[in-house]
Design a protein around this motif. Structure first.
Motif, PDB file in Angstrom:
ATOM      1  N   TRP A 108       0.839  -1.201   0.000  1.00  0.00           N
ATOM      2  CA  TRP A 108       0.000   0.000   0.000  1.00  0.00           C
ATOM      3  C   TRP A 108       0.873   1.249   0.000  1.00  0.00           C
ATOM      4  O   TRP A 108       1.927   1.283   0.641  1.00  0.00           O
ATOM      5  N   TYR A 109       0.394   2.269  -0.720  1.00  0.00           N
ATOM      6  CA  TYR A 109       1.069   3.566  -0.729  1.00  0.00           C
ATOM      7  C   TYR A 109       0.044   4.650  -0.392  1.00  0.00           C
ATOM      8  O   TYR A 109      -0.884   4.890  -1.159  1.00  0.00           O
ATOM      9  N   ARG A 110       0.211   5.230   0.779  1.00  0.00           N
ATOM     10  CA  ARG A 110      -0.672   6.302   1.243  1.00  0.00           C
ATOM     11  C   ARG A 110      -2.147   5.918   1.104  1.00  0.00           C
ATOM     12  O   ARG A 110      -2.979   6.667   0.593  1.00  0.00           O
ATOM     13  N   GLY A 111      -2.471   4.694   1.556  1.00  0.00           N
ATOM     14  CA  GLY A 111      -3.855   4.223   1.560  1.00  0.00           C
ATOM     15  C   GLY A 111      -4.335   3.616   0.267  1.00  0.00           C
ATOM     16  O   GLY A 111      -5.500   3.190   0.179  1.00  0.00           O
ATOM     17  N   GLU A 146      -2.411   9.621  -6.606  1.00  0.00           N
ATOM     18  CA  GLU A 146      -1.225   9.735  -5.767  1.00  0.00           C
ATOM     19  C   GLU A 146       0.072   9.680  -6.583  1.00  0.00           C
ATOM     20  O   GLU A 146       1.162   9.722  -6.011  1.00  0.00           O
ATOM     21  N   GLN A 149       2.226  12.670  -6.031  1.00  0.00           N
ATOM     22  CA  GLN A 149       2.873  12.622  -4.722  1.00  0.00           C
ATOM     23  C   GLN A 149       4.014  11.613  -4.723  1.00  0.00           C
ATOM     24  O   GLN A 149       5.054  11.825  -4.086  1.00  0.00           O
ATOM     25  N   ASP A 153       7.860  12.159  -3.612  1.00  0.00           N
ATOM     26  CA  ASP A 153       8.556  11.324  -2.630  1.00  0.00           C
ATOM     27  C   ASP A 153       9.840  10.746  -3.224  1.00  0.00           C
ATOM     28  O   ASP A 153      10.881  10.690  -2.550  1.00  0.00           O
ATOM     29  N   ASP A 162       3.358   0.599   3.021  1.00  0.00           N
ATOM     30  CA  ASP A 162       2.800  -0.305   4.030  1.00  0.00           C
ATOM     31  C   ASP A 162       2.590  -1.667   3.386  1.00  0.00           C
ATOM     32  O   ASP A 162       2.010  -1.766   2.292  1.00  0.00           O
ATOM     33  N   HIS A 189       5.354  -1.118   8.257  1.00  0.00           N
ATOM     34  CA  HIS A 189       5.502   0.209   7.658  1.00  0.00           C
ATOM     35  C   HIS A 189       6.969   0.350   7.253  1.00  0.00           C
ATOM     36  O   HIS A 189       7.867   0.200   8.081  1.00  0.00           O
TER      37      HIS A 189
END
Length: 210
Positions: A108-111, A146, A149, A153, A162, A189
Motif C-alpha cells: 500500500w502507498y498512502r492508503g 497519488e 505525490q 517522494d 505499508d 511500515h
C-alpha cells in the motif's frame, strides 16, 4: 412365635438380596463416574496449564531482509510496471512448528493498494527460522491521483510504504500429533530509499490467531 416364624424373621429374604445388590451396583457406578469425571477434570487442567505456559502460542516476528528490483517495464505517459523480489525472514518462538499454506501479501502507498503478491506454501520449525520470498508486481497506474505525490517522494529520496500479509496454516503440537488451525498476520511500515533502492527503515507488527 413358632420356630418357622422366628427363622423367617432372622434370615434375609430373596427380595432383600436383590435390593442390596442393586444398591451395591449403583454405588459402584457412582464411584466409577466420579473417578472418570475427576480424571477428565485433571486432564483438562493439565492441558490448560500446558497451553497457557509451555505450549502458549506466541506471535512470530518478521523482518524484511531485502527488496530487489528484478524487472522494470516503462510505459507511455510516465507509466511503468515494476517487479520486486522481497525476502522476508520469519522467526517462530513457539515449541510447535508452523506449516503454512498459500497466502497473500499486499503493498500500500498512502492508503492505495499498489501491489499484490502470493506466498508459496512452506514450513517453519519449532523455535526456528524460515525465509519467504515474494515476487511482487507494482503498477504505476494503481497509484491514481497519488502518482504526483509519488514523484515528489521519489525526488525527496524516500517512499513510505505499508505491507500486509495473511498466511493460513497449521500449528503442530507434540511432534505434529495434534494440529491446530492458525492464521499468521503481519503488518509493516517501510521507508524505501530511492537512490539506493533498498529498505531504509521498517516497523512490523505480527500476530497469530488460532
Amino acid at each position: 412365635m413358632d420356630s418357622s416364624t422366628a427363622a423367617a424373621a432372622i434370615l434375609p429374604t430373596h427380595a432383600d438380596d436383590k435390593l442390596r445388590h442393586r444398591r451395591r451396583r449403583r454405588r459402584c457406578c457412582c464411584v466409577c463416574l466420579l473417578v472418570s469425571l475427576g480424571a477428565a477434570a485433571l486432564l483438562g487442567v493439565t492441558l490448560l496449564v500446558l497451553f497457557l505456559t509451555v505450549l502458549r502460542v506466541r506471535d512470530p516476528t518478521t523482518r524484511l531482509v531485502s527488496s530487489r528490483v528484478i524487472g522494470f517495464a516503462p510505459g507511455p505517459d510516465l507509466q511503468f510496471n515494476l517487479t520486486m523480489l522481497l525476502t522476508v525472514d520469519v522467526h517462530n518462538p513457539n515449541r510447535a512448528s508452523f506449516s503454512y499454506e498459500s497466502g497473500t501479501a499486499e503493498l500500500w502507498y498512502r492508503g492505495v493498494r499498489v501491489g499484490v503478491a502470493g506466498v508459496d506454501p512452506g514450513r517453519i520449525p519449532s523455535r526456528g527460522d524460515g525465509t519467504m520470498e515474494l515476487e511482487m508486481t507494482v503498477l504505476s497506474a494503481s497509484f491514481g491521483a497519488e502518482l504526483a505525490q509519488l514523484a515528489r517522494d521519489m525526488e525527496a529520496g524516500a517512499v513510505p510504504l505499508d505491507a500486509s500479509a495473511r498466511v493460513p496454516g497449521k500449528v503442530g503440537l507434540f511432534g505434529g500429533v495434534l494440529k491446530l488451525h492458525a492464521v499468521a498476520y503481519s503488518d509493516c511500515h517501510v521507508i524505501f530509499g530511492v537512490p539506493e533502492m533498498k529498505v531504509r527503515s521498517q516497523v512490523c507488527h505480527d500476530h497469530t490467531k488460532l
